[in-house]
Scaffold this active site. Structure first.
Site, PDB file in Angstrom:
ATOM      1  N   HIS A 184       0.826  -1.206   0.000  1.00  0.00           N
ATOM      2  CA  HIS A 184       0.000   0.000   0.000  1.00  0.00           C
ATOM      3  C   HIS A 184       0.857   1.252   0.000  1.00  0.00           C
ATOM      4  CE1 HIS A 184      -2.010  -3.331   2.163  1.00  0.00           C
ATOM      5  NE2 HIS A 184      -2.869  -3.132   1.218  1.00  0.00           N
TER       6      HIS A 184
HETATM    7  S1  FES Z   1       1.741  -0.475   3.148  1.00  0.00           S
HETATM    8 FE1  FES Z   1       0.152  -1.883   3.619  1.00  0.00          FE
HETATM    9  S2  FES Z   1       1.286  -3.596   4.206  1.00  0.00           S
HETATM   10 FE2  FES Z   1       2.853  -2.169   3.783  1.00  0.00          FE
END
Ligand code: FES
Lengths: 138, 690
Positions: A103
């Site tokens: 993410h």
């Molecule tokens: S940014 Fe969501 S798991 Fe690393």
């Protein structure tokens, strides 16, 4: 449903030899099923990590508190994104540190969260230097 | 509707039982004499479709569990062995995996139906809440089922989803350890998920019984949202609803079979054909499509805890729907504004689903935030507000009035649908442009494959030549560990005889043992042996190849893919385009270029490849003209080699493909005839009820 005895026993401390890791390189070892990044930081990376204003960080912590004094070039962190547990990639992202592909969280050269949804810095596992070129994790 | 039944069986044996346990009366009053509103449309057949799907899932699941091994080292392999060696194992597995998706397709239609016609309103609140509970249980079951094949997506999906609980303050970490049974996702996790995945469907079945019970107490809602008042408003469940449901199920099975037999991997992720590797996170972690809207909500909120709360909130809010929407008129048919907003809400959900599959960057994040706000606004602002300000149209006095007055009032929903779809279309178009700009790498050219399409077959010559290329070139570094020599003689394969396969096997040295003296020894291969791997273990393979272990090729054509993007993935559904994997493999084999183009630097020990993601590939150019000579006079060119070896690898990835497509055709002929019969029977039964 907590971990059984054999799982706990397998989580005993491990020793890692640091001598083969050249400056600017890092290795990944597994301890308790978790990837641990050991990076041999360059001078530039250390300076960058120390130059930031600690109070401005999402999870304020100084670089000094995250490494062992006298061994500033060694960063040992658990390579599990504090967001939802993916493994960040070393030497990527805009902070000379780690980038999480899941993410988009970015960590700096001290493993501190700088940008993205992760709430905390990459945790430092319990470890100590047994000799100048050997550490014990756990 | 409820209460003691006056049904009396005529058979004395049944009478004897009935007096002690009135089960036949129960069945009779619930599924035979039960009065069902006359004006139900086909959206109401999804209840029956869902029951059917639950049955299919439990049945196929129980059989699959007889062959599956829940162990982190063996799970992936055992699933492959089910597909390859168990009789009709490929069919069972496809039915179960596609069935999960179809279950969710049906449940979403069923839920939107309830939303549109106000089926959650007084006196059906408990019925609705039971439905939400079933939906939650389905999500948990589906998630745990997806973990069982223990591929990369299984593993990392499990990691991400279980980590959601770590957002809970104070106790989060301990809850996660409890879910894992260890310090990370591993074997104990797999075992408990298997156990729960087996348990939960029966819990679902139990709640379904409650759901149906509540339905039969409150009575079915109907498109006009007026309760039945007289005999004239209803028809008996059997034969009317039964036959209509049968027709609905038959049509749904056509869609289901389309996926099972022609595109079993369309709804899955190629990464799940790579065995789980705790050391490498795949570049895009995407949950199964049915969770995507919620995943998009999770990601659009920049704070961990808030994201998790929003995600769960998006589901839980459904349970409060009966009280959020206090409008007296049930059916949106008579609510001009609610109808428009309903369709906008549908589009919002679809778009959120689309965003959930996109990388979390740039415009996607912003769009995700806007749509998340829309999602919650629908429940928290629009519905409560509409109940106050909207002027509903008058509802008919009774169901029979509504049936008689049925005129061409079809145009209004059409208009709002068109508006909503146009809105969706423009948003889509916007997001694709940005996606294109950010990718900028070459897509593999589409080839003509003999095995594509509904009647595709492998070209035997190509399979034999491909085997030769594999043996002389690829086998030096790549294993083929799921393929046994005996497979070479099986129907739908390269077409060798049993003796030829045995002779081929005997050219290999296979490690066996220990013998009586306790030593390992080598012996010539037998048909039952599997292709030996070139390296004893992954570390050796890695060390010998500059740090990148050459992947096993058994599944490579299914484990590799490239992004098709919108709108292609929509067209693919109709054209049955399934050959991303082979196209990619063939392209990589031919995509080497001597010099990297301007501005691209390739690290030491890597090679430039036009189609490899990131362009720096560790494998040196494997094929060159004239390297392998064919006995059948096919040209000794790289293009020919690439094509043949890819065909061969498609066969190793799916040895029963020809059987799948053949059976698919037969099933389709049957289903179409069956659906036709059901349709005409239904017309006859309903002839005087409309
Ligand atoms: S940014 Fe969501 S798991 Fe690393």
């Amino acid at each position: 449903m907590n971990p059984d005895a054999s799982t706990i026993a397998a989580g005993a401390p491990i020793e890692v030899d640091l001598s083969p890791i050249a400056e600017g390189q890092d290795i990944k070892v597994f301890w308790r099923g978790k990837p641990i990044y050991i990076s041999h930081r360059t001078k530039k990376q250390i300076d960058e990590a120390r130059a930031v204003n600690v109070a401005s960080l999402p999870d304020p912590q100084s670089d000094e508190a995250r490494v062992k004094s006298g061994h500033e070039q060694w960063l040992v962190v658990i390579g599990i994104c504090t967001h939802l547990g993916c493994i960040p990639i070393a030497h990527e992202g805009s902070y000379d540190g780690f980038f999480c592909p899941c993410h988009g969280s970015q960590y700096d050269s001290s493993g501190r969260i700088r940008q993205g949804p992760a709430p905390a810095n990459l945790p430092v596992p319990p470890y100590q230097f047994v000799s100048d070129t050997k550490i014990q994790i756990g | 509707m409820s209460g003691p039944s006056d049904y009396q069986p005529s058979n004395p044996a049944l009478q004897w039982i009935e007096r002690r346990l009135p089960i036949f009366g129960l069945i009779h009053s619930s599924f035979v004499a039960y009065p069902t509103p006359r004006n139900l449309n086909y959206w109401w057949t999804f209840g029956a479709i869902l029951s059917f799907m639950l049955g299919v899932q439990i049945l196929t699941g129980v059989i699959l569990a007889m062959h599956y091994t829940p162990n982190a080292d063996l799970a992936f392999k055992s699933v492959e062995l089910i597909v390859r060696d168990v009789n009709y194992g490929w069919l069972l597995r496809n039915m179960h995996a596609v069935g999960a998706s179809m279950f969710f397709v049906a449940v979403y239609v069923h839920m939107f139906r309830g939303l549109y016609y106000g089926s959650y309103k007084e006196p059906r609140e408990v019925l609705w809440i039971l439905g939400v509970i079933i939906y939650l249980l389905m999500m948990a079951t589906g998630f745990m089922g997806y973990v069982l094949p223990w591929g990369q997506m299984s593993f990392w999906g499990a990691t991400v989803i279980t980590n959601l609980f770590s957002a809970i303050p104070y106790v989060g970490e301990s809850i996660v350890t409890l879910l894992w049974g260890g310090y990370s996702v591993g074997n104990p996790t797999l075992n408990r998920f298997f156990s729960l995945h087996y348990l939960l469907p029966f819990v679902i079945a139990g709640v379904v019984v409650l759901h149906v019970w509540a339905l039969h107490v409150a009575g079915q809602n109907n498109p006009d949202g007026v309760e039945p008042k007289t005999e004239k408003d209803t028809v008996p469940f059997t034969p009317h609803a039964t036959i209509k449901d049968m027709f609905g199920v038959a049509c749904f099975m056509l869609l289901y079979a389309w996926f099972i037999f022609y595109m079993p991997n369309y709804l899955g992720d190629a990464d799940n054909y790579i065995p789980a590797n705790p050391g490498v996170t795949p570049p895009h972690i995407v949950p199964e499509w049915y969770y995507l809207p919620f995943y998009a909500i999770l990601r659009s909120i920049p704070n961990k805890l808030a994201g998790v709360i929003a995600m769960f909130g998006a589901i839980i809010i459904l349970a409060f729907l009966p009280w959020l929407d206090s409008a007296r008129t049930k059916s949106s048919k008579y609510r001009p504004l609610a109808k428009q907003f309903f369709w906008i809400f549908v589009v919002v959900c679809i778009l959120l689903g689309y965003l959930g599959a996109q990388p979390p960057e740039g415009i996607y994040v912003i769009a995700g935030r806007v749509l998340t706000v829309c999602y919650f606004a629908y429940f928290l602002i629009v519905l409560p507000l509409l109940a106050r300000i909207e002027k509903p149209r008058p509802v008919p006095n009774s169901i029979s009035d509504a049936v008689l007055a049925k005129t061409g009032s079809r145009s209004t929903p059409m208009v709002s649908t068109a508006i909503a779809l146009a809105l969706a279309g423009s948003l889509f178009a916007g997001s694709i442009d940005s996606a294109k700009a950010s990718e900028g790498s070459d897509t593999p050219p589409a080839n003509k494959w003999s095995f594509s399409g509904p009647f595709g077959k492998f070209d035997r010559g190509a399979l034999q030549r491909g085997l030769k290329v594999y043996k002389e070139v690829c086998a030096n570094c790549h294993g083929l560990s799921y393929v046994a020599f005996r497979n070479l003689a099986e129907a739908g394969g390269p077409g060798y005889s049993v003796a030829q396969a045995a002779a081929f096997a005997s050219e290999y040295k296979v490690k066996d043992g220990p013998n009586d003296a306790g030593d390992m020894f080598e012996r010539p291969g037998r048909p039952a042996d599997y292709f030996p791997s070139p390296f004893p273990n992954e570390q050796a393979a890695r060390a010998a190849n500059g740090g990148a272990a050459p992947p096993d090729l058994s599944l490579i054509t299914k484990a590799r893919s490239y992004k098709r993007g919108f709108p292609w993935f929509v067209f693919d559904f109709f054209t049955q385009y399934q050959e991303q994997g082979p196209d990619y493999v063939a392209a990589v084999l031919q995509g080497y270029e001597e010099k990297a183009p301007e501005g691209v630097t390739i690290p030491e020990g890597s090679y430039y490849n036009k189609y490899f993601p990131g362009h720096a590939i560790k494998m040196p150019k494997p094929l060159s003209d004239g390297q392998v000579t064919f006995d059948d006079g096919a040209p000794a060119t790289v293009a020919q080699y690439a094509k043949d070896v890819t065909t061969f690898l498609m066969w190793t990835a799916e040895p029963h493909m020809e059987a799948r497509k053949r059976l698919g055709f037969q099933v389709f002929v049957f289903l179409i005839i069956f659906a036709g019969l059901m349709y005409f029977t239904k017309k006859k039964v309903w002839a005087d009820s409309h």
